[in-house]
Scaffold this active site. Sequence first.
Site, PDB file in Angstrom:
ATOM      1  N   HIS A 282       0.819  -1.205   0.000  1.00  0.00           N
ATOM      2  CA  HIS A 282       0.000   0.000   0.000  1.00  0.00           C
ATOM      3  C   HIS A 282       0.854   1.256   0.000  1.00  0.00           C
ATOM      4  CE1 HIS A 282       0.816   0.923   4.229  1.00  0.00           C
ATOM      5  NE2 HIS A 282       0.554  -0.335   4.536  1.00  0.00           N
ATOM      6  N   CYS A 300       3.441  -4.780   6.507  1.00  0.00           N
ATOM      7  CA  CYS A 300       3.060  -4.483   5.127  1.00  0.00           C
ATOM      8  C   CYS A 300       4.271  -4.132   4.284  1.00  0.00           C
ATOM      9  CB  CYS A 300       2.068  -3.326   5.102  1.00  0.00           C
ATOM     10  SG  CYS A 300       0.477  -3.704   5.881  1.00  0.00           S
TER      11      CYS A 300
END
Length: 354
Positions: A282, A300
């Site tokens: 992201h 992430c």
Amino acid sequence: MPPATLSVPAAQPEPVAPLPITVQAGGGTLAAVTVHGPHGDVAGALAADRTSWTTTDPLDYSSGYTVVADAVNAGGAHTQQNFTVTTLTPHRTAYANVVPAPEVVSDTGIGVGQPMVFQFTAPVADKAEVQKHLHVTMTPPQPGAWYWVDDRDAHFRGPNYWLPGTKIHIQADVLGVDLGNGIYGAENYGADYTVHDAWVAKADGNTEQLTIFQNGNQVNQMVMSLGDPGHPSHEGPHVISGKQPSIVMDSCTYGVCAGQSGYYSETVYLDLRISNDGEFVHSAPWSVGQQGSSNVSHGCVNLSPANAQWFYDHFGIGDVVEIVNSGGPTLPVWDTYGDWEIPWDVWQAGNAQD
């Protein structure tokens, strides 16, 4: 010359599962077969040697069927006989759903890492029997095998990622099949998929680089940041299972809630899910200064807004992100999708009997 004989194995005193009805002729061939049910005549197919006939339309639960059959022996003498088949009423049924839903990927296709998935709506106790009724056909043909991730999810993959352009049909012929513990398959169901170009991103925690390949050719490389030492990213191939322009990431989902040290709740943009426990690729404008030099995320793959936009525009469901040198554990097989962490010889051997 003895007359021809007729038999219908499903014509029993007690109700039977709504599996296909087969009419068999002995000492001759079938001249005519009709099966009539609650919705009219049921279609069927005659074997090449004309000694058997089997319904091709699905049957219903809690229904009665009348079979009218005519067989003829070598001398031309006919034997006609009627049979009755009654199907049982199950206490509970379960559906075999496919993941991803075909309509979600009908325009884009799927990535080369996407396993074929049947997700049952109730636990499957007799996995070995059910697996006999799960089928995958591919063009071009490629090897593959089933593996049960849990009591509801059967996954199919090969020793390697699918070839780009592969056409895949997945089929569960489970209507009338006893899944175990008295739960029966509710219906037969199938779906079709097309595999698009091979998009594979390789994330290296040592170099902090995300290197991107299309059909085996490097097309981009960008700086990134993986999980920090307290929240290391899982290692191994990850498969993208979802794609959203924005989501709210809340640390309370893994136990760090408002008022506690380390709590956060933030809207995050350009999100591609790579595991079910909160790992995404992201946009992370807050960590641009660390991208390319240190791992600072909560697991992430952090990218700059511009790089995240490029990645979001090119990657989708079924595409692959391979993470190495993160310092984290291997992605578990159950963690959507840890399928590629299991060695092929183990996967191919299967676990339906476990």
